[in-house]
Design a protein around this motif. Sequence first.
Motif, PDB file in Angstrom:
ATOM      1  N   MET A  47       2.031   6.593  -7.042  1.00 39.72           N
ATOM      2  CA  MET A  47       1.021   7.500  -7.578  1.00 39.72           C
ATOM      3  C   MET A  47       1.371   8.959  -7.268  1.00 39.72           C
ATOM      4  O   MET A  47       1.218   9.836  -8.120  1.00 39.72           O
ATOM      5  N   GLY A  48       1.860   9.223  -6.069  1.00 34.39           N
ATOM      6  CA  GLY A  48       2.275  10.584  -5.730  1.00 34.39           C
ATOM      7  C   GLY A  48       3.439  11.052  -6.587  1.00 34.39           C
ATOM      8  O   GLY A  48       3.470  12.199  -7.049  1.00 34.39           O
TER       9      GLY A  48
ATOM     10  N   SER B 274       0.831  -1.206   0.000  1.00 30.71           N
ATOM     11  CA  SER B 274       0.000   0.000   0.000  1.00 30.71           C
ATOM     12  C   SER B 274       0.867   1.258   0.000  1.00 30.71           C
ATOM     13  O   SER B 274       0.578   2.221  -0.735  1.00 30.71           O
ATOM     14  N   LEU B 275       1.917   1.260   0.800  1.00 24.35           N
ATOM     15  CA  LEU B 275       2.831   2.396   0.844  1.00 24.35           C
ATOM     16  C   LEU B 275       3.521   2.584  -0.498  1.00 24.35           C
ATOM     17  O   LEU B 275       3.658   3.706  -0.989  1.00 24.35           O
ATOM     18  N   SER B 276       3.928   1.486  -1.100  1.00 24.83           N
ATOM     19  CA  SER B 276       4.576   1.540  -2.403  1.00 24.83           C
ATOM     20  C   SER B 276       3.640   2.096  -3.467  1.00 24.83           C
ATOM     21  O   SER B 276       4.051   2.915  -4.302  1.00 24.83           O
ATOM     22  N   ASP B 277       2.389   1.679  -3.445  1.00 30.72           N
ATOM     23  CA  ASP B 277       1.410   2.173  -4.420  1.00 30.72           C
ATOM     24  C   ASP B 277       1.154   3.664  -4.258  1.00 30.72           C
ATOM     25  O   ASP B 277       1.085   4.405  -5.238  1.00 30.72           O
ATOM     26  N   LYS B 278       1.027   4.113  -3.015  1.00 29.51           N
ATOM     27  CA  LYS B 278       0.786   5.528  -2.763  1.00 29.51           C
ATOM     28  C   LYS B 278       1.980   6.377  -3.162  1.00 29.51           C
ATOM     29  O   LYS B 278       1.821   7.460  -3.732  1.00 29.51           O
ATOM     30  N   LEU B 279       3.177   5.883  -2.875  1.00 28.41           N
ATOM     31  CA  LEU B 279       4.387   6.604  -3.260  1.00 28.41           C
ATOM     32  C   LEU B 279       4.510   6.691  -4.778  1.00 28.41           C
ATOM     33  O   LEU B 279       4.873   7.730  -5.334  1.00 28.41           O
TER      34      LEU B 279
ATOM     35  N   SER C 179       9.602   3.403  -4.949  1.00 26.81           N
ATOM     36  CA  SER C 179       8.359   2.629  -4.860  1.00 26.81           C
ATOM     37  C   SER C 179       8.505   1.270  -5.554  1.00 26.81           C
ATOM     38  O   SER C 179       7.941   0.274  -5.088  1.00 26.81           O
TER      39      SER C 179
END
Length: 87
Positions: A10-11, A3-8, A81
Amino acid sequence: MQSLSDKLFMGSLILLMISVVVSGIGFQFVNWRSQVTDEMEGEMSDSSARKKAVMDRQDKSLKRVLRSYLFWISIAGILISILLSRL
């Protein structure tokens, strides 16, 4: 971790798009055609001179993007990410 990797990712992708717009093409595209035609009035009107003027503008835009800190921060975020998703 995923989840952290996905958010990073996309950001960073959003930051990359913003950095390309702000430092690369910016808001100069609106006046781009008029500037090229103004430059071409004094020069020859053949297509090779026009192509050269367009290529020079594109080169300057690319150089501005590559010198931008936002661009390199977003690339680093994307790479981090990817590494996080592998773990």
